[in-house]
Design an enzyme around this catalytic site. Structure first.
Site, PDB file in Angstrom:
ATOM      1  N   LEU A   1      18.389  61.218  74.553  1.00 22.27           N
ATOM      2  CA  LEU A   1      19.695  61.801  74.212  1.00 22.27           C
ATOM      3  C   LEU A   1      19.522  63.090  73.409  1.00 22.27           C
ATOM      4  O   LEU A   1      18.453  63.355  72.860  1.00 22.27           O
ATOM      5  CB  LEU A   1      20.511  60.778  73.421  1.00 22.27           C
ATOM      6  N   PRO A   2      20.595  63.890  73.286  1.00 23.11           N
ATOM      7  CA  PRO A   2      20.446  65.199  72.654  1.00 23.11           C
ATOM      8  C   PRO A   2      20.086  65.161  71.159  1.00 23.11           C
ATOM      9  O   PRO A   2      19.168  65.863  70.736  1.00 23.11           O
ATOM     10  CB  PRO A   2      21.815  65.861  72.858  1.00 23.11           C
TER      11      PRO A   2
ATOM     12  N   LYS B   1       6.464  65.444  65.420  1.00 29.10           N
ATOM     13  CA  LYS B   1       7.024  66.367  66.424  1.00 29.10           C
ATOM     14  C   LYS B   1       7.677  67.576  65.725  1.00 29.10           C
ATOM     15  O   LYS B   1       7.507  68.721  66.142  1.00 29.10           O
ATOM     16  CB  LYS B   1       8.062  65.599  67.258  1.00 29.10           C
TER      17      LYS B   1
ATOM     18  N   THR C   1      14.525  63.840  70.523  1.00 33.46           N
ATOM     19  CA  THR C   1      14.043  64.493  69.302  1.00 33.46           C
ATOM     20  C   THR C   1      15.187  64.484  68.302  1.00 33.46           C
ATOM     21  O   THR C   1      16.208  65.148  68.528  1.00 33.46           O
ATOM     22  CB  THR C   1      13.623  65.951  69.584  1.00 33.46           C
TER      23      THR C   1
ATOM     24  N   LYS D   1      17.296  74.040  67.157  1.00 35.96           N
ATOM     25  CA  LYS D   1      17.612  72.645  66.792  1.00 35.96           C
ATOM     26  C   LYS D   1      16.431  72.029  66.034  1.00 35.96           C
ATOM     27  O   LYS D   1      16.602  71.399  64.989  1.00 35.96           O
ATOM     28  CB  LYS D   1      17.907  71.845  68.062  1.00 35.96           C
TER      29      LYS D   1
HETATM   30  P1  NAD Z   1      20.272  67.210  78.056  1.00 32.91           P
HETATM   31  O1  NAD Z   1      21.431  67.673  77.261  1.00 32.91           O
HETATM   32  O2  NAD Z   1      19.915  67.898  79.323  1.00 32.91           O
HETATM   33  O3  NAD Z   1      20.452  65.640  78.422  1.00 32.91           O
HETATM   34  C1  NAD Z   1      20.979  64.691  77.549  1.00 32.91           C
HETATM   35  C2  NAD Z   1      21.807  63.698  78.382  1.00 32.91           C
HETATM   36  O4  NAD Z   1      22.243  62.628  77.536  1.00 32.91           O
HETATM   37  C3  NAD Z   1      23.068  64.322  78.990  1.00 32.91           C
HETATM   38  O5  NAD Z   1      23.050  64.142  80.392  1.00 32.91           O
HETATM   39  C4  NAD Z   1      24.226  63.566  78.320  1.00 32.91           C
HETATM   40  O6  NAD Z   1      25.325  63.366  79.178  1.00 32.91           O
HETATM   41  C5  NAD Z   1      23.544  62.244  77.990  1.00 32.91           C
HETATM   42  N1  NAD Z   1      24.201  61.470  76.925  1.00 32.91           N
HETATM   43  C6  NAD Z   1      24.539  61.871  75.683  1.00 32.91           C
HETATM   44  N2  NAD Z   1      25.083  60.842  74.986  1.00 32.91           N
HETATM   45  C7  NAD Z   1      25.090  59.767  75.827  1.00 32.91           C
HETATM   46  C8  NAD Z   1      25.534  58.420  75.702  1.00 32.91           C
HETATM   47  N3  NAD Z   1      26.069  57.936  74.579  1.00 32.91           N
HETATM   48  N4  NAD Z   1      25.403  57.603  76.783  1.00 32.91           N
HETATM   49  C9  NAD Z   1      24.863  58.054  77.928  1.00 32.91           C
HETATM   50  N5  NAD Z   1      24.404  59.326  78.107  1.00 32.91           N
HETATM   51  C10 NAD Z   1      24.522  60.168  77.073  1.00 32.91           C
HETATM   52  O7  NAD Z   1      19.021  67.209  77.048  1.00 32.91           O
HETATM   53  P2  NAD Z   1      17.458  67.284  77.423  1.00 32.91           P
HETATM   54  O8  NAD Z   1      17.041  68.704  77.588  1.00 32.91           O
HETATM   55  O9  NAD Z   1      17.188  66.279  78.496  1.00 32.91           O
HETATM   56  O10 NAD Z   1      16.817  66.796  76.028  1.00 32.91           O
HETATM   57  C11 NAD Z   1      16.883  65.440  75.620  1.00 32.91           C
HETATM   58  C12 NAD Z   1      16.097  65.306  74.318  1.00 32.91           C
HETATM   59  O11 NAD Z   1      14.741  65.709  74.545  1.00 32.91           O
HETATM   60  C13 NAD Z   1      16.627  66.176  73.169  1.00 32.91           C
HETATM   61  O12 NAD Z   1      16.541  65.433  71.983  1.00 32.91           O
HETATM   62  C14 NAD Z   1      15.671  67.372  73.168  1.00 32.91           C
HETATM   63  O13 NAD Z   1      15.556  67.960  71.892  1.00 32.91           O
HETATM   64  C15 NAD Z   1      14.381  66.698  73.589  1.00 32.91           C
HETATM   65  N6  NAD Z   1      13.414  67.613  74.234  1.00 32.91           N
HETATM   66  C16 NAD Z   1      13.841  68.493  75.172  1.00 32.91           C
HETATM   67  C17 NAD Z   1      12.910  69.358  75.774  1.00 32.91           C
HETATM   68  C18 NAD Z   1      13.341  70.346  76.830  1.00 32.91           C
HETATM   69  O14 NAD Z   1      12.545  71.244  77.165  1.00 32.91           O
HETATM   70  N7  NAD Z   1      14.545  70.230  77.392  1.00 32.91           N
HETATM   71  C19 NAD Z   1      11.559  69.297  75.391  1.00 32.91           C
HETATM   72  C20 NAD Z   1      11.154  68.340  74.457  1.00 32.91           C
HETATM   73  C21 NAD Z   1      12.096  67.503  73.883  1.00 32.91           C
END
Ligand code: NAD
Length: 301
Positions: free
Chosen positions: A63-64, A172, A97, A247
């Site tokens: 999740l975000p 991290k 994260t 973030k």
């Molecule tokens: P994203 O926003 O693309 O995806 C998050 C998903 O979670 C969304 O589809 C949203 O609808 C869903 N969501 C939120 N609350 C919810 C709930 N209560 N029930 C069901 N679904 C729910 O984010 P992302 O890029 O996939 O990143 C996810 C995590 O990974 C974050 O914490 C980010 O910091 C971390 N991260 C991302 C990257 C990257 O390059 N994108 C790299 C390392 C770590």
């Protein structure tokens, strides 16, 4: 093979769930965005978060931010969260994260409910999620980690045990704070060399094998044209977004405040990335676009 509940099918979670299916696990998915629930080939479509958390061996969330994770697992005050409903033989792994305090609060509640829980944030970005080569940085009990290994190995190639609950998040955050600092320092240094007549590629080769050698110079050079495979050479598209780095720097500041640790370089990096985002409309660009702060003229090349 395990039955896995997976929630959060965004840029990272979607491909991670796909890799679990490719490895032979049965995966039940859910996301708040209905189209994403249908976007993972071979997955069972959950009708709710609770449905995805029912009749499974392992539950994974991606999740975000911290408030999403708290809301999902602990509830919103009026309604209890998922932890209250989960079977005690379910292993819970949160890969988001988030701030260490939230990770620790959720893990403490999990223990109270008799559940094993790990925080397992990842490094490696969307390419690592797609390729199944993520690095997992894990906090929690060793025994839970041993149980989680086959699941994590289906999505990544490196697994580190950082310590107790929340330690994965702390490690991290430390990594990404240093990454932000060294990328800004590398961009600043390359700009100084170029301003004084040096070729950025030649300067990079010299520094790579000298005492200033670092990851950015080795694989992710921020100066356009030096490294064809780096985002800098394709208009800073893709890669690791400035908004996500901001973030993570925010989490570093929050974490430092909790322990009254001085992080002057981390704070400066947070300000630099904020200026970059605001003054160069770079929130959606790769974080190596910090080069624009030092060489704004590059935007027109
Ligand atoms: P994203 O926003 O693309 O995806 C998050 C998903 O979670 C969304 O589809 C949203 O609808 C869903 N969501 C939120 N609350 C919810 C709930 N209560 N029930 C069901 N679904 C729910 O984010 P992302 O890029 O996939 O990143 C996810 C995590 O990974 C974050 O914490 C980010 O910091 C971390 N991260 C991302 C990257 C990257 O390059 N994108 C790299 C390392 C770590």
């Amino acid at each position: 093979m395990a039955t896995v509940g997976f929630i959060g099918l965004g840029n990272m979670g979607g491909p991670m769930a796909s890799n679990l299916i490719s490895a032979g696990h049965t995966v039940k998915v859910f996301d708040l965005v209905p189209e994403l629930i249908q976007s993972v080939p071979g997955a069972l479509a959950g009708t709710s978060a609770l449905d995805a958390a029912t009749d499974i061996d392992v539950f994974v969330s991606m999740l975000p931010a911290g408030h999403h994770v708290r809301g999902l697992y602990l509830g919103d005050g009026s309604e209890p969260g998922l932890l209250a409903h989960m079977s005690t033989d379910t292993l819970v792994i949160d890969c988001s994260t988030i701030d260490p305090a939230s990770a620790q609060a959720v893990a403490a509640q999990a223990v109270e409910q008799g559940l094993a829980m790990l925080d397992a944030p990842v490094s490696g970005g969307t390419a690592g999620a797609q390729g199944g080569t993520l690095t997992f940085i894990v906090g929690g009990e060793e025994q839970a980690l041993q149980q989680a290994r086959p699941i994590l190995e289906a999505m990544g190639s490196n697994i580190f045990h950082a310590g107790a609950a929340g330690a994965g998040q702390i490690a991290k955050i430390c990594n990404n704070m240093l990454l932000a600092i060294l990328m800004a320092g590398t961009a600043e240094t390359l700009a100084l060399g170029v301003d004084n007549g040096l070729d950025p590629g030649v300067l990079s080769e010299i520094m790579k094998v000298s005492s200033a050698g670092n990851w950015a110079l080795n694989v992710y050079n921020p100066f356009p044209g030096v490294m064809p495979s780096a985002p800098a050479s394709s208009g800073y598209k893709g890669g690791f977004l400035v908004d996500l780095m901001r973030k993570d720097l925010g989490l570093a500041l929050q974490t430092a405040q909790a322990t009254q640790s001085a992080i002057p370089l981390g704070s400066l990096a947070q300000n630099l990335y904020q200026l970059l985002s605001e003054n160069h409309d770079a929130g959606g660009l790769d974080f190596s676009s910090i080069q624009y702060l030092y060489k704004p003229g590059l935007k027109n090349t």
